[in-house]
Design a protein around this motif. Structure first.
Motif, PDB file in Angstrom:
ATOM      1  N   ASP A 273       0.800  -1.095   0.082  1.00 26.87           N
ATOM      2  CA  ASP A 273       0.130   0.022  -0.029  1.00 26.87           C
ATOM      3  C   ASP A 273       1.111   1.246  -0.034  1.00 26.87           C
TER       4      ASP A 273
ATOM      5  N   ARG B  27      -4.104   1.166  -2.723  1.00 28.66           N
ATOM      6  CA  ARG B  27      -4.047  -0.074  -2.103  1.00 28.66           C
ATOM      7  C   ARG B  27      -3.583  -1.461  -2.995  1.00 28.66           C
TER       8      ARG B  27
ATOM      9  N   SER C  19      -4.661   7.545  -0.823  1.00 27.35           N
ATOM     10  CA  SER C  19      -3.995   6.044  -0.532  1.00 27.35           C
ATOM     11  C   SER C  19      -4.467   5.121  -1.880  1.00 27.35           C
TER      12      SER C  19
END
Length: 572
Positions: free
Chosen positions: A168, A277, A275
């Motif tokens: 991630d 992932r 983010s």
């Protein structure tokens, strides 16, 4: 009205004495590029906003070629080939100068290198397409734009180059680790995205008519697609719609520039805004063309484009400045696959076809375009003053006047004003210092998330068009999660008779067929305008922040957190 009118907003909101466009000197005084405190924004919506051309748009002085309108009958003869030849022969960093007068441009001009195409001024130099858009008509003889800044008309990702993230990557990180970094190198412009469609699932919609519903919609933890179970007439066509403005099913994305590659680690010049992932099959992908850098269009009027007027297609550090953009079909300015481009000091008005469906949008961000700066413009008389479709990460819409968005023959409906929506996936756009009739985040083709609406004036009415249907100053449609309204001025003094502060969408202001009332509302959060019988999206309610906003209905400033000192700007 001139393209410099919008600079008054700098005076009103920042207290800057603005006498012209936001120049490099003004930017220096305001601290552009320095440390900006964004801690007032909740973590979900917070990022580092450093949009546009680093250091500001350069003013180039070396003219490589001049093209005179009189040589082509001042519009009587097509000048496309002559202008294109001048562009093709101009060295990087120099200017192709267009004289005052009218140029007919019935074949698009492609600016595929770092030069400036400049006229004698908006209104003085006119680039017209005579076989393109005409008022209130959805049909054109020739569906071409007038100017493209980019390598070609249809750049795209090269999916065979996709490298999967092996871990991630957090929001704010400047690097990712991938399975194979071969073929990636410093200076490349690339796409980062993740899969939110095949990793999604069915979730229940809110109550309908005050009772639980058996209807479901397809969503992930971030993305909501316009796909219902059982099917709904408003549903998009699947699977085709999954690739309208992104790689299939990957609308959470952003465009980045590679700073360096070491082993399997790719480092970018700017931090990730959200983010990405590994569990969502996040990837980095190259494009099939090299992005055009440092190209600009300045000081002209463009009108009659049959597929938009001006398009950024895989451009970086490029710009439009002091341009009048009018009478187009499609998008007045389209920004696709692009990174840190700038649209400034321009007047965009009077779309040819101000009707929903994509034929009359003034400004469009799509295909992951990121770090875009839209600043100091006047935008009026279009169906939507702007849209963002699977794009916008780290972008800023700052100090613009955007008004009179409308639907032809349905003028009573108050359209969406400033916004970062109209297709699933857009995220992390800052709206600062604008004046508009409202802010809303629509769910027509899916949701948008994590927007920040800071120090704007949301008026609640349009200047020239009376609205009586769905009147609101601040709205969020179903799926518009993690949005922050901070330090805005809402409504107008002496014009709030009949308004309510908030329509809760719980039936208390509705009727037998609607959970929503008909009165104009300061806040309308979590609604679905195709299903007025549906209650407010509870996640919209719980993830929206409203702090330090003054409204002219209650004549007060309201805080949901403890009162704080507002910064002057979140990007300047």
């Amino acid at each position: 009205m001139t393209v410099r009118t919008a600079t008054i907003l700098l005076t009103c909101v920042l207290g800057v004495s603005a006498v012209g466009p936001l120049t490099a000197q003004t930017r220096s005084l305001l601290g552009v590029g320095g440390a900006v405190d964004t801690s007032i924004v909740p973590a979900e919506g917070r990022t580092t906003w450093t949009p546009g051309v680093p250091g500001g748009v350069p003013y180039r002085t070396t003219v490589c070629r001049t093209v005179n309108a009189s040589s082509y009958g001042n519009g009587l003869q097509d000048a496309s080939a002559a202008i294109q030849s001048a562009v093709d022969g101009c060295p990087a960093g120099q200017v192709v100068m267009l004289s005052s007068g009218t140029f007919t441009v019935n074949n698009l001009i492609l600016i595929n290198k770092g030069i400036t195409l400049r006229g004698a001024g908006a209104g003085a130099t006119v680039l017209q397409k005579t076989n393109g858009a005409v008022p209130f008509n959805y049909v054109v003889k020739d569906a071409q734009p007038i100017v493209i800044i980019g390598p070609n008309r249809w750049p795209k990702t090269l999916d065979s180059t996709s490298a999967s993230l092996v871990a991630d990557a957090a929001a704010g990180a400047t690097s990712v680790r991938v399975s194979n970094a071969g073929g990636f190198s410093a200076g490349q412009i690339v796409l980062v995205d993740e899969d939110n469609y095949t990793t999604g699932g069915w979730i229940a919609v809110p109550d309908r008519k005050g009772a639980p519903s058996n209807v479901q919609i397809w969503a992930s933890d971030r993305a909501v697609f316009q796909k219902h179970n059982p099917p709904d007439p408003v549903d998009d066509p699947f699977p085709d719609s999954l690739s309208w403005f992104s790689r299939p099913g990957r609308p959470i994305n952003e465009v980045k520039e590679i700073a360096s590659v070491s082993g399997t680690t790719i480092t970018f010049t700017t931090p990730l805004t959200i983010s990405y992932r590994a569990g969502k099959a996040a990837q980095v992908t190259r494009y099939d063309s090299v992005h055009v850098k440092n190209a600009g269009l300045e000081d002209v009027t463009v009108r009659g484009g049959g597929d938009g007027n001006v398009r950024f297609e895989a451009a970086a550090y490029s710009w439009i400045k002091n341009v009048e953009d009018t009478m187009w079909l499609g998008e007045g300015v389209a920004i696709n696959h692009s990174f840190r481009v700038e649209l400034r000091d321009s007047y965009i008005h009077d779309a040819a076809w101000p009707v929903p469906g994509g034929g009359g949008y003034a400004i469009s961000l799509s295909a992951a375009s990121s770090g875009v700066l839209i600043e100091n413009n006047i935008v009026t008389k279009a169906n939507k003053v702007m849209v963002a479709r699977a794009s916008g990460a780290g972008s800023v819409v700052g100090y613009n006047y955007m008004d009179d968005g409308f639907i032809w023959n349905t003028e009573a409906w108050l359209e969406v004003g400033i916004n970062g929506s109209h297709y699933v996936g857009s995220h992390h756009i800052l709206f600062e210092g604008n004046e508009s009739f409202n802010y809303d985040s629509d769910n027509t083709h899916g949701n948008a998330i994590a927007m920040t609406v800071f120090r704007n004036h949301l008026v609640g009415r349009r200047r020239d068009i009376v609205g009586t249907s769905n009147v609101r100053t601040a709205g969020l449609m179903f799926g518009s999660w993690w949005q922050s309204f901070i330090g805005n001025v809402i409504g107008e003094a002496g014009r709030m008779d009949g308004w309510v502060y908030e329509d809760p969408g719980d039936g208390s202001q509705g009727n037998a067929t609607s959970e929503w009332g008909s009165a104009p509302a300061i806040w309308r959060l979590g609604y679905d305008p195709t299903h007025w019988e549906q209650s407010a999206d509870p996640k919209v309610k719980t993830t929206t922040l409203r702090d330090g906003n003054f409204d002219y209905l209650t004549n007060s400033v309201k805080w949901e957190r403890d009162q704080q000192t507002l910064p002057a700007s979140l990007y300047l």
